[in-house]
Write a protein that holds these residues in place. Sequence first.
Motif, PDB file in Angstrom:
ATOM      1  N   GLN A  26       0.864  -1.151   0.011  1.00 32.31           N
ATOM      2  CA  GLN A  26       0.073  -0.131  -0.061  1.00 32.31           C
ATOM      3  C   GLN A  26       0.910   1.149  -0.039  1.00 32.31           C
ATOM      4  N   ARG A  27       1.872   1.170  -0.731  1.00 33.95           N
ATOM      5  CA  ARG A  27       2.932   2.279  -0.738  1.00 33.95           C
ATOM      6  C   ARG A  27       3.298   2.359  -2.257  1.00 33.95           C
ATOM      7  N   ALA A  28       3.387   3.719  -2.781  1.00 30.84           N
ATOM      8  CA  ALA A  28       3.797   3.836  -4.214  1.00 30.84           C
ATOM      9  C   ALA A  28       4.544   5.234  -4.429  1.00 30.84           C
ATOM     10  N   ALA A  59      -0.199   0.558  -9.256  1.00 30.93           N
ATOM     11  CA  ALA A  59      -1.295  -0.290 -10.053  1.00 30.93           C
ATOM     12  C   ALA A  59      -1.059  -1.473  -9.141  1.00 30.93           C
ATOM     13  N   HIS A  60      -0.349  -1.830  -8.275  1.00 28.31           N
ATOM     14  CA  HIS A  60      -0.104  -2.733  -7.250  1.00 28.31           C
ATOM     15  C   HIS A  60      -0.807  -2.815  -5.973  1.00 28.31           C
ATOM     16  N   CYS A  61      -1.385  -1.569  -5.824  1.00 23.58           N
ATOM     17  CA  CYS A  61      -2.036  -1.157  -4.407  1.00 23.58           C
ATOM     18  C   CYS A  61      -3.194  -1.521  -4.624  1.00 23.58           C
ATOM     19  N   SER A  65      -6.612   2.632   2.035  1.00 22.90           N
ATOM     20  CA  SER A  65      -5.550   3.736   2.343  1.00 22.90           C
ATOM     21  C   SER A  65      -4.235   3.335   1.777  1.00 22.90           C
ATOM     22  N   ILE A  66      -3.544   4.368   1.226  1.00 27.99           N
ATOM     23  CA  ILE A  66      -2.232   4.175   0.647  1.00 27.99           C
ATOM     24  C   ILE A  66      -1.442   5.340   1.005  1.00 27.99           C
ATOM     25  N   MET A  84      -6.502   7.898  -0.411  1.00 29.69           N
ATOM     26  CA  MET A  84      -7.433   6.594  -0.624  1.00 29.69           C
ATOM     27  C   MET A  84      -7.548   6.496  -2.196  1.00 29.69           C
ATOM     28  N   LEU A  85      -7.095   4.952  -2.480  1.00 32.43           N
ATOM     29  CA  LEU A  85      -7.209   4.584  -3.908  1.00 32.43           C
ATOM     30  C   LEU A  85      -8.815   3.985  -3.913  1.00 32.43           C
ATOM     31  N   THR A  86      -9.456   4.266  -4.899  1.00 26.34           N
ATOM     32  CA  THR A  86     -10.804   3.832  -4.980  1.00 26.34           C
ATOM     33  C   THR A  86     -10.686   2.483  -5.827  1.00 26.34           C
TER      34      THR A  86
END
Length: 137
Positions: A26-28, A59-61, A65-66, A84-86
Amino acid sequence: TAKGAESDFRVCQCALPLLLPHMHRQRATMPHSLLITLLRDRNLAREAWAGCSGATNLAHCSPGSIVVEALTAKDEPQFALTAMLTPAGALHLMVGKAEVNALLARLAAGSCTSRGGDLAGDYHNGKIDSCSAHVHK
């Protein structure tokens, strides 16, 4: 929890200095210019980052939450933000308006620089704001 998120937990901006050394998923990272757009607009559609070669690991998350990190030209961490990644791939910034404005002002002034990425250490040594994840000289 966001609809469609795989985790019930949210990462808050204030906790980043303590969490970053332990977060591996969850980290980019994102290029500086794309993060400035996210800061200004507070939202970023998938189309805006999907074709960007500098948007690594996003793209891998999983949806939820990220943490999104800006890197310097030398690939060193400059600052980190919670978002927040939807499920559709859009990013929504989860940082307060006052902190966003302060960070934009520091970036414009050129005073937001990296000390090598030890954010937790910098936090404990007083070299990082208590409720933010940007590092100062």
